[in-house]
Design an enzyme around this catalytic site. Sequence first.
Site, PDB file in Angstrom:
ATOM      1  N   ASP A   3       0.844  -1.203   0.000  1.00 57.98           N
ATOM      2  CA  ASP A   3       0.000   0.000   0.000  1.00 57.98           C
ATOM      3  C   ASP A   3       0.882   1.256   0.000  1.00 57.98           C
ATOM      4  O   ASP A   3       0.374   2.375  -0.089  1.00 57.98           O
ATOM      5  CB  ASP A   3      -1.018  -0.008   1.153  1.00 57.98           C
ATOM      6  CG  ASP A   3      -0.362  -0.063   2.523  1.00 57.98           C
ATOM      7  OD1 ASP A   3       0.874  -0.207   2.613  1.00 57.98           O
ATOM      8  OD2 ASP A   3      -1.105   0.038   3.527  1.00 57.98           O
ATOM      9  N   GLU A   5       9.168  -3.880  10.712  1.00 57.16           N
ATOM     10  CA  GLU A   5       9.590  -2.572  10.163  1.00 57.16           C
ATOM     11  C   GLU A   5      10.099  -1.667  11.279  1.00 57.16           C
ATOM     12  O   GLU A   5       9.424  -1.472  12.298  1.00 57.16           O
ATOM     13  CB  GLU A   5       8.411  -1.915   9.433  1.00 57.16           C
ATOM     14  CG  GLU A   5       8.791  -0.573   8.823  1.00 57.16           C
ATOM     15  CD  GLU A   5       7.807  -0.045   7.785  1.00 57.16           C
ATOM     16  OE1 GLU A   5       6.851  -0.757   7.418  1.00 57.16           O
ATOM     17  OE2 GLU A   5       8.005   1.095   7.336  1.00 57.16           O
TER      18      GLU A   5
HETATM   19  O1  KIV Z   1       3.585  -1.114   1.615  1.00 54.71           O
HETATM   20  C1  KIV Z   1       4.786  -1.423   1.702  1.00 54.71           C
HETATM   21  O2  KIV Z   1       5.617  -1.103   0.843  1.00 54.71           O
HETATM   22  C2  KIV Z   1       5.196  -2.186   2.869  1.00 54.71           C
HETATM   23  C3  KIV Z   1       6.666  -2.350   3.080  1.00 54.71           C
HETATM   24  C4  KIV Z   1       7.176  -1.140   3.763  1.00 54.71           C
HETATM   25  C5  KIV Z   1       6.978  -3.593   3.826  1.00 54.71           C
HETATM   26  O3  KIV Z   1       4.394  -2.613   3.636  1.00 54.71           O
END
Ligand code: KIV
Length: 277
Positions: free
Chosen positions: A56, A194
């Site tokens: 997202d 994260e």
């Molecule tokens: O949406 C995204 O790119 C993510 C990554 C930061 C793992 O969830």
Amino acid sequence: MSAHNPPAAGSPKKVRVHHLAEAKARGERITMLTAYDAVTAAIFDAAGLDLLLVGDSIGNVMHGHSSTIPVTVDDMIPPARAVARAAKRALVVVDLPFGSYEAGAQQALETGVRIFKETGAAAVKLEGGRRSVAQIRALTDAGIPVVGHLGYTPQSENLLGGPRVQGRGDEAVEALSADAKAVEEAGAIAVVLEMVPVDAAARITEILRIPTIGIGAGPACDGQVLVWTDMAGMTDWSPRFAKRYAELGAVLQRAAADYVEEVKEGSFPDEAHSFQK
Ligand code: KIV
């Protein structure tokens, strides 16, 4: 990854869900990048990525929003379909956007089923630990593999006070570990960590059977994920944890500027790029 094992980077064999835990058991690192379209997905697939995440983060990266919060399921479907079509080997994971699963198991199931039916993806990802257990269980029971997401969870940026490291201090590490265990017990196939300190990520990686995939969570994780535009240097800005493996933004700007110059001066198109009768 041999014929009996998960495919290694570059192997044409399709990556399946069970290969992830097998890779962890063998100590083989798992690789993941985001992708939002068929062109980049095909390039990353050919490069040997194990997982492609239709994140997202598309909200920030492709739609120009300042967060992931405005992203809808309708926004996710066409890019997910394009990435799933292009990925011959990598396992494609699609984010459940904010507002599409928090209400409970039924809402998560409806969103997951729609994404599965309309995209051809192989797994979904959602944020949250103990609070998301019912959703992870319902999706898993329905045959939809789930990747968890803990630590800094961008959909909760307002609650967390922006992108800040999570899991600092004994109490926070305990809470994060309990969340990780809950996500595993609910049936998740992997968990993204994260912006988590190295030691906390190492501890969580040790206590889980499923792989941890870190982004700003240090080298002890079972795998790593980055947003591709950060990794490729597409913009001036990238977060501290995102190594810039190329400066594609500058290369693309130079190419576009050369094109502008040649069209303006009349040197393009030349004979080699024109048709004669
Ligand atoms: O949406 C995204 O790119 C993510 C990554 C930061 C793992 O969830």
